[in-house]
Write a protein that holds these residues in place. Sequence first.
Motif, PDB file in Angstrom:
ATOM      1  N   UNK A 171     130.025  21.303 -25.759  1.00 23.06           N
ATOM      2  CA  UNK A 171     130.044  21.300 -27.226  1.00 23.06           C
ATOM      3  C   UNK A 171     131.452  20.858 -27.647  1.00 23.06           C
ATOM      4  N   UNK A 172     131.582  19.562 -27.919  1.00 22.79           N
ATOM      5  CA  UNK A 172     132.919  19.008 -28.189  1.00 22.79           C
ATOM      6  C   UNK A 172     133.561  19.622 -29.417  1.00 22.79           C
ATOM      7  N   UNK A 173     132.739  19.893 -30.440  1.00 28.06           N
ATOM      8  CA  UNK A 173     133.273  20.486 -31.662  1.00 28.06           C
ATOM      9  C   UNK A 173     133.886  21.847 -31.382  1.00 28.06           C
ATOM     10  N   UNK A 174     133.178  22.658 -30.569  1.00 27.95           N
ATOM     11  CA  UNK A 174     133.674  24.002 -30.236  1.00 27.95           C
ATOM     12  C   UNK A 174     134.973  23.905 -29.435  1.00 27.95           C
ATOM     13  N   UNK A 175     135.002  22.983 -28.468  1.00 25.79           N
ATOM     14  CA  UNK A 175     136.215  22.827 -27.663  1.00 25.79           C
ATOM     15  C   UNK A 175     137.376  22.331 -28.529  1.00 25.79           C
TER      16      UNK A 175
END
Length: 204
Positions: free
Chosen positions: A69-73
């Motif tokens: 989950x790129x947004x979370x990272x």
Amino acid sequence: MSATPWVLGLTGGIGSGKSAAAERFAELGLHVVDADQAARWVVEPGRPALAQIAERFGPSILQADGTLDRGALRAVIFADAEQRRWVEGLLHPLVAQEIADSLAKATSPYAVFVSPLMVESGQSKVANRLLVIDAPEALQVQRTLARDGTHEQQVQAILKAQATREQRRAKADDVLVNDRDLAWLRSEIDRLHTFYLTLSGGQA
């Protein structure tokens, strides 16, 4: 013609038009290697880097299908410089290897290596020549908001994490100020391409 194609580094801040420039180079038949794609590839499910990231940040960093989950990272590492350094320390060597392997496959007269963090990461060392796509900051923000639907604060945070326009221009061999439309940008890339074909090893 040398056996190994020389490497044109292509960079620019968020919303500068760097991706559109890269697309035009690809249309002109050049081998294009994208650092962002390499970065995505090294964290694909089943690759060791993804397991290490999940172990450090927990399962909430993964989407339901097991992909990152790129947004979370991004939210985690933009909020915490130490975590960002850890992630960069893990991924940068893997990404560098991926880029080197891909550039080695090039058979076009020169290869284009695209990276948003060319100057900041030292990746410009890979390139024989550096082309910077530049744009006024207000335009960068406007384009990014229109494209990504993100918040202005997040765009500003990304701008702060990237090199300044001045820092990039100071390293550039060629600067293209992309403050007009796409047709103009493409015609400028065509013009530069004609010039680049005359170069040996990226130098006049």
